[in-house]
Design a protein around this motif. Sequence first.
Motif, short mmCIF file in Angstrom:
data_model
loop_
_atom_site.label_atom_id
_atom_site.label_comp_id
_atom_site.label_asym_id
_atom_site.label_seq_id
_atom_site.Cartn_x
_atom_site.Cartn_y
_atom_site.Cartn_z
N ARG A 65 0.83 -1.20 0.00
CA ARG A 65 0.00 0.00 0.00
C ARG A 65 0.86 1.25 0.00
NH1 ARG A 65 -4.77 -2.26 0.70
NH2 ARG A 65 -5.87 -0.28 0.65
N ASP A 67 0.45 5.85 -0.33
CA ASP A 67 -0.47 6.99 -0.26
C ASP A 67 -0.47 7.77 -1.58
OD1 ASP A 67 -1.26 6.51 2.38
OD2 ASP A 67 0.50 7.56 3.17
N VAL A 68 -1.65 8.04 -2.09
CA VAL A 68 -1.83 8.90 -3.26
C VAL A 68 -3.10 9.72 -3.05
CG1 VAL A 68 -2.21 9.02 -5.75
CG2 VAL A 68 -0.72 7.25 -4.83
N GLN A 164 2.35 9.56 -6.96
CA GLN A 164 1.62 10.83 -6.84
C GLN A 164 1.98 11.76 -7.99
OE1 GLN A 164 -0.68 11.97 -4.04
NE2 GLN A 164 -1.13 12.99 -5.96
N HIS A 180 -8.12 4.99 -8.82
CA HIS A 180 -7.38 3.91 -8.16
C HIS A 180 -6.05 3.73 -8.88
CE1 HIS A 180 -11.08 2.66 -6.08
NE2 HIS A 180 -11.68 2.83 -7.25
N ASP A 297 -3.09 1.89 -4.04
CA ASP A 297 -3.15 3.09 -3.23
C ASP A 297 -3.94 2.79 -1.96
OD1 ASP A 297 -6.13 4.36 -3.57
OD2 ASP A 297 -5.50 3.30 -5.37
#
Length: 363
Positions: A65, A67-68, A164, A180, A297
């Motif tokens: 996993r 973060d975005v 990102q 996604h 994400d």
Amino acid sequence: MTSPERSPATSSTRSRAHQAETAWWARLRARARRHPLLTTVLVLLAATLALGLGDLGLLYSRLERFDVAMPQQNATGTALTDGGGPQAETWLVIGTDSRTSLPDGPARYGGVEDVGDGARADVAALVRPSATGLDVLILPRDLVVAEGQLFDERLATSFLQGPQYTVDALCSAYGITTAHVVTVDMAQFAGIVDAVGGIDVELDEPVRDAYAGLEIDTAGMQHLDGVDALALVRSRHPEVLRDGQWVALSDQEGAERRSRFTGIVMRSVMSALVDQGHGPLALQSLAWTLSGNLGVDAGTGLRDLAGLARSVRSAGGAPGDSVRLVEVPAGPVGDGFAAPPTDQTYATLAEYGYAPGACTPTD
């Protein structure tokens, strides 16, 4: 400190509750003696549910996993699908060239010590559920996503700055509102292909590429394992056998073939995944394999992934017929391997609701 004495009312209430509980268990034991098969089934269902919930937790924990912050759809950029409904969620699928984990050893692809520990976007596709299954838009890895003073930023190299940056660049340049993000590295991709027993791909002529470790000496239908499927989509300097001679393709033709074969391989993999996922045991095994070979994400969960798979299943027909491939065109590849967008690039993306200004990157 001593506890206060219990009142008669409290004692009476607890006594009635204990009597009710004793009577309930007595009725349950009597029913179990009268219906032993039903009781056994209920116990097995309860155990299966408990194990299933625990398995879901394990599957969720196996996903990598990151973060975005997803872009925001602008009101003026709202598009409609062919059925007249709101634009479908867009999944950005990235196949990276990370050398952190390799399927066939560093000798074939070069290890971290040779090329560094960064990861470029070797394969990029926009996957969208539709009324007929899935629309898969293959983006050229060399597509320009940002203009620079010295060098233009390509889609492939944008991922060196993280998912990102890639998501924001696609939004700013083309109005692609990603919902996604899914990533898969080389070892993970090969593992998924091997898990479904390999894939069948038809080639119009023999092809080889020493840089990618690719060598297929015959044309026609080929059954590829994970390593060879990976080599086919990674091939950047292909040679083809024509009239008995191996002929090196130009950078432009090589890029075009790469996009085409990327789409063919992706459709074969998706079709194999759907075809393999019949029955609870097969589905559980497949889910276990995928969860250990994907990055997503932080906002994407197992329910989202399952919904994507249902889009293909619900369309009916053969799995391969439910995946529609669209190769997004770009301009000629220049000396810096950059492919600028053309009017046709924007027109193709516009058919699916993507247009500059349609979204805003989240700060």
